[in-house]
Scaffold this active site. Sequence first.
Site, PDB file in Angstrom:
ATOM      1  N   LYS A  86      18.884 -43.752  21.873  1.00  0.00           N
ATOM      2  CA  LYS A  86      20.276 -43.985  21.507  1.00  0.00           C
ATOM      3  C   LYS A  86      20.401 -44.930  20.309  1.00  0.00           C
ATOM      4  CE  LYS A  86      21.491 -47.817  24.620  1.00  0.00           C
ATOM      5  NZ  LYS A  86      22.476 -48.287  25.609  1.00  0.00           N
ATOM      6  N   ASP A  87      19.306 -45.612  19.918  1.00  0.00           N
ATOM      7  CA  ASP A  87      19.343 -46.457  18.729  1.00  0.00           C
ATOM      8  C   ASP A  87      19.250 -45.652  17.434  1.00  0.00           C
ATOM      9  OD1 ASP A  87      19.469 -48.683  20.323  1.00  0.00           O
ATOM     10  OD2 ASP A  87      17.375 -49.271  20.049  1.00  0.00           O
ATOM     11  N   ARG A 121      31.457 -49.016  23.791  1.00  0.00           N
ATOM     12  CA  ARG A 121      31.694 -47.905  24.706  1.00  0.00           C
ATOM     13  C   ARG A 121      31.964 -48.415  26.116  1.00  0.00           C
ATOM     14  NH1 ARG A 121      28.376 -46.306  28.437  1.00  0.00           N
ATOM     15  NH2 ARG A 121      26.701 -47.542  27.512  1.00  0.00           N
ATOM     16  N   ARG A 122      31.169 -49.393  26.565  1.00  0.00           N
ATOM     17  CA  ARG A 122      31.379 -49.963  27.888  1.00  0.00           C
ATOM     18  C   ARG A 122      32.656 -50.801  27.934  1.00  0.00           C
ATOM     19  NH1 ARG A 122      25.379 -51.815  27.648  1.00  0.00           N
ATOM     20  NH2 ARG A 122      24.249 -50.012  28.454  1.00  0.00           N
ATOM     21  N   ARG A 124      25.047 -60.613  23.405  1.00  0.00           N
ATOM     22  CA  ARG A 124      23.817 -60.191  22.751  1.00  0.00           C
ATOM     23  C   ARG A 124      22.642 -60.806  23.477  1.00  0.00           C
ATOM     24  NH1 ARG A 124      22.671 -58.835  17.592  1.00  0.00           N
ATOM     25  NH2 ARG A 124      20.614 -58.551  18.491  1.00  0.00           N
ATOM     26  N   ARG A 180      20.608 -61.920  29.070  1.00  0.00           N
ATOM     27  CA  ARG A 180      21.879 -61.457  29.626  1.00  0.00           C
ATOM     28  C   ARG A 180      21.954 -61.697  31.130  1.00  0.00           C
ATOM     29  NH1 ARG A 180      23.473 -55.997  26.182  1.00  0.00           N
ATOM     30  NH2 ARG A 180      22.407 -56.579  24.261  1.00  0.00           N
ATOM     31  N   CYS A 194      29.879 -46.574  13.557  1.00  0.00           N
ATOM     32  CA  CYS A 194      29.131 -47.447  14.470  1.00  0.00           C
ATOM     33  C   CYS A 194      30.031 -48.289  15.358  1.00  0.00           C
ATOM     34  CB  CYS A 194      28.172 -48.339  13.687  1.00  0.00           C
ATOM     35  SG  CYS A 194      28.996 -49.512  12.602  1.00  0.00           S
TER      36      CYS A 194
END
Length: 322
Positions: A79-80, A127-128, A145, A151, A240
């Site tokens: 997905k990157d 998106r989330r 980040r 996280r 993006c």
Amino acid sequence: MTAPLRLGTRGSTLAMAQSGQVAEALTAATGRPVELVEVVTAGDRSNAPVHRLGVGVFVSALRDALTARTIDFAVHSYKDLPTAGAPGLHIAAVPARQDPRDALIAQGGRTLAELPPGATVGTGALRRIAQLHALGLQLEVTPVRGNIDTRLARVLGPDADLDAVVLARAGLARIGRTDVITETLDPMLMLPAPAQGALAVECRADDQDLVELLGTLDHAPSRYTVTAERALLATLEAGCTAPVAAYAELAEGDAGDEIYLRGAVISPDGTRDLRLSRTGTPADAAEIGKALAAELLELGADSILGHQGHTGPGTQQFGSTE
């Protein structure tokens, strides 16, 4: 003795883990030894929010190393990758995909529905963020980040300052941390990013021997589903900063295997939420994605994408799997 193949990888815990797993699988399948070569990317050097860093920020340094022949192949979180291919390079394999769903890690073992109004939820993906807002749970969603451990510490550590974080389940699985998951989110609630949970094994297109060797790792069902999802993304020509989601599943139909693709375009504040689905054969994976994107555009997806800054084809980038 055959010289080891040089596998380029980012240096994060997740990147090293998934590259190591690919290296072990390749050696087991072919007998060829592999050594990992750490490559530092622009995304690793910056603390800026992922959606502001630009397209392919976790990818370009690895591709430069491939072109310079300082590594033989690279492993990316699929997905990157920008949807436009890189000249002279080839995706030689898509290994079996991990579970592409998102995962919630919350204090007190809570599920998403159990979080109280005003609870703070961290995530690195627009998106989330958009989908969390669309649920109408009155959560305080904040961009975060850092690698997986960073996280998780914001929820589970002694200095925790968040009630929960949302991460890709695949990343947690690859580093053996699924024990911290309090809920694996149903795609009906949180549709994944295109190609989430999948890896892309890339090498130089002119190295035919290596293309063939890496091809032993290719998993056809995973390639089909990823192809459908990324075709949708490419056809939408999303920038993006656009929250675009897609999830394809391969299932047995009346006439054999078929792909069931769901796609969505959601405004960052969650007030506009377009969702559609489409089915077709694995051989038509790309066409399924293109057709579903066209339907979304007919319903006004372009106006949502336009508000986010349409940047042309092949430029979607969601940030690392972490």
